[in-house]
Design an enzyme around this catalytic site. Structure first.
Site, PDB file in Angstrom:
ATOM      1  N   ASP A  40     -16.801 -30.129 -44.312  1.00 36.59           N
ATOM      2  CA  ASP A  40     -17.572 -28.983 -44.787  1.00 36.59           C
ATOM      3  C   ASP A  40     -17.982 -28.042 -43.647  1.00 36.59           C
ATOM      4  O   ASP A  40     -18.569 -26.996 -43.894  1.00 36.59           O
ATOM      5  CB  ASP A  40     -18.804 -29.439 -45.585  1.00 36.59           C
ATOM      6  CG  ASP A  40     -19.745 -30.343 -44.802  1.00 36.59           C
ATOM      7  OD1 ASP A  40     -19.257 -31.182 -44.034  1.00 36.59           O
ATOM      8  OD2 ASP A  40     -20.973 -30.217 -44.973  1.00 36.59           O
ATOM      9  N   HIS A  41     -17.635 -28.399 -42.418  1.00 36.58           N
ATOM     10  CA  HIS A  41     -17.934 -27.546 -41.272  1.00 36.58           C
ATOM     11  C   HIS A  41     -16.678 -27.039 -40.574  1.00 36.58           C
ATOM     12  O   HIS A  41     -16.773 -26.164 -39.711  1.00 36.58           O
ATOM     13  CB  HIS A  41     -18.796 -28.299 -40.256  1.00 36.58           C
ATOM     14  CG  HIS A  41     -20.158 -28.626 -40.777  1.00 36.58           C
ATOM     15  ND1 HIS A  41     -21.300 -27.960 -40.390  1.00 36.58           N
ATOM     16  CD2 HIS A  41     -20.567 -29.555 -41.680  1.00 36.58           C
ATOM     17  CE1 HIS A  41     -22.347 -28.457 -41.014  1.00 36.58           C
ATOM     18  NE2 HIS A  41     -21.923 -29.429 -41.813  1.00 36.58           N
ATOM     19  N   HIS A  87     -27.828 -25.585 -45.192  1.00 31.82           N
ATOM     20  CA  HIS A  87     -27.180 -26.859 -45.507  1.00 31.82           C
ATOM     21  C   HIS A  87     -27.943 -27.595 -46.613  1.00 31.82           C
ATOM     22  O   HIS A  87     -28.229 -28.788 -46.531  1.00 31.82           O
ATOM     23  CB  HIS A  87     -27.107 -27.722 -44.232  1.00 31.82           C
ATOM     24  CG  HIS A  87     -26.055 -28.792 -44.295  1.00 31.82           C
ATOM     25  ND1 HIS A  87     -26.330 -30.079 -44.708  1.00 31.82           N
ATOM     26  CD2 HIS A  87     -24.738 -28.790 -43.972  1.00 31.82           C
ATOM     27  CE1 HIS A  87     -25.229 -30.810 -44.649  1.00 31.82           C
ATOM     28  NE2 HIS A  87     -24.242 -30.048 -44.201  1.00 31.82           N
TER      29      HIS A  87
END
Length: 316
Positions: free
Chosen positions: A67-68, A269
């Site tokens: 996800d990064h 986040h």
């Protein structure tokens, strides 16, 4: 200087939030951008902003969770199709180079510009005339880093009329005074730069953290920061669950900002359990510890002014 949140969700995208990425637009006349993390669909999010992929000069990856980082190969490949795209610097954890080499090899991709990859060791990882970037490890389930960007101070404006009144002629001596250097006149007198210039323009400090539980390096990275971007995956009463997954809560993010002496906190986040209508409650919770707490939102752009100056550097 402006920070644009491109994705503020955790783990997987939702209808309201993409996964993690943010872009820092540097002030005029430079107007280039530095990207921090690059989750899936980051380049699609950029299409909804004024930021051009060709203007991205550097990318800073905090860790290699998907996800990064899953949006990075596509963005780097697409950049080859943008006219004027020059060299790009890429920073991230050990393994980043191997990850890209594997993806590019499997997909037969080729970049039309120079990609300069630096795998991190703690301390100063990049320095140029105007900025210094430091990186220090955080505490997550995989190696993860936080970044501290420090803008260097700039000399204050020169009062040319005052300098002329003191006998400084037009020419190189004025330039020396403007750059902070004292000058000696032909008649032997010394004119000090501090006498004819405004105080130095203080540089900004921006801290952007990857995923983390509370740890000592957060204070080191965020000390007196003008802006701290800190993950807040869960609400305050879920500290045990946050720790189990290597994350922080709203209250932990706020406490980190308070202890570090940061000026503003933007939380990001967020777990997909939280909807837009939940943000006011999460912010209110953080503000019980740190009043200057705010929630990031996809495509939200915030100004980061120089200390003591108006909230704009001009228009890019």
């Amino acid at each position: 200087m402006e920070l644009t949140f491109l994705g503020t969700g955790a783990g997987r995208p939702s209808r309201q939030r993409n996964v993690t990425a943010m872009a820092l637009t540097l002030p005029p006349p430079r107007c280039s951008a530095w990207l921090f993390d690059c989750g899936e669909a980051t380049q699609h999010q950029l299409m909804n902003t004024p930021i051009k992929i060709s203007r991205i000069e550097a990318v800073f990856i905090t860790h290699l969770h998907g996800d990064h980082v899953n949006g990075l190969p596509g963005l780097l490949s697409s950049r080859s199709y943008h006219p004027g795209a020059g060299p790009l610097r890429l920073f991230g954890p050990t393994g980043l180079k191997a990850y890209l080499e594997a993806v590019f090899s499997a997909t037969y991709s080729h970049l039309e510009y120079e990609l300069i990859v630096t795998e991190l060791v703690e301390g100063v990882v990049y320095e140029e005339d105007d900025y210094t970037v430091e990186a220090y490890p955080l505490q997550h389930r995989v190696p993860c880093w936080g970044y501290r960007l420090t803008e260097k101070d700039r000399p204050g404006a020169l009062d040319a009329e005052k300098a002329r009144a003191l006998g400084v002629p037009f020419g190189p001596l004025l330039g020396q005074l403007k750059n902070g250097r004292d000058v000696r006149l032909p008649d032997g007198r010394t004119v000090r730069s501090s006498d004819v210039t405004a105080p130095d323009r203080k540089g900004r400090v921006i801290t952007i953290l990857g995923d983390t539980v509370p740890c000592d390096n957060i204070a080191r990275l965020a000390a007196n920061a003008d802006l701290l971007v800190h993950e807040a995956t869960f609400q305050g009463d879920m500290a045990e669950k946050a720790a189990a997954y290597g994350h922080s809560t709203t209250l932990q993010a706020a406490e980190a900002a308070r202890q570090a002496g940061a000026k503003r906190l933007y939380m990001t986040h967020f777990s997909s359990r939280y909807r837009d209508e939940d943000m006011d409650g999460l912010v209110a919770e953080a503000r019980t510890l740190f009043p200057e707490s705010y929630a990031g939102a996809d495509l939200l752009a915030i100004e980061v002014p120089r200390p003591g100056e108006p909230e704009t550097d001009g228009t890019c």
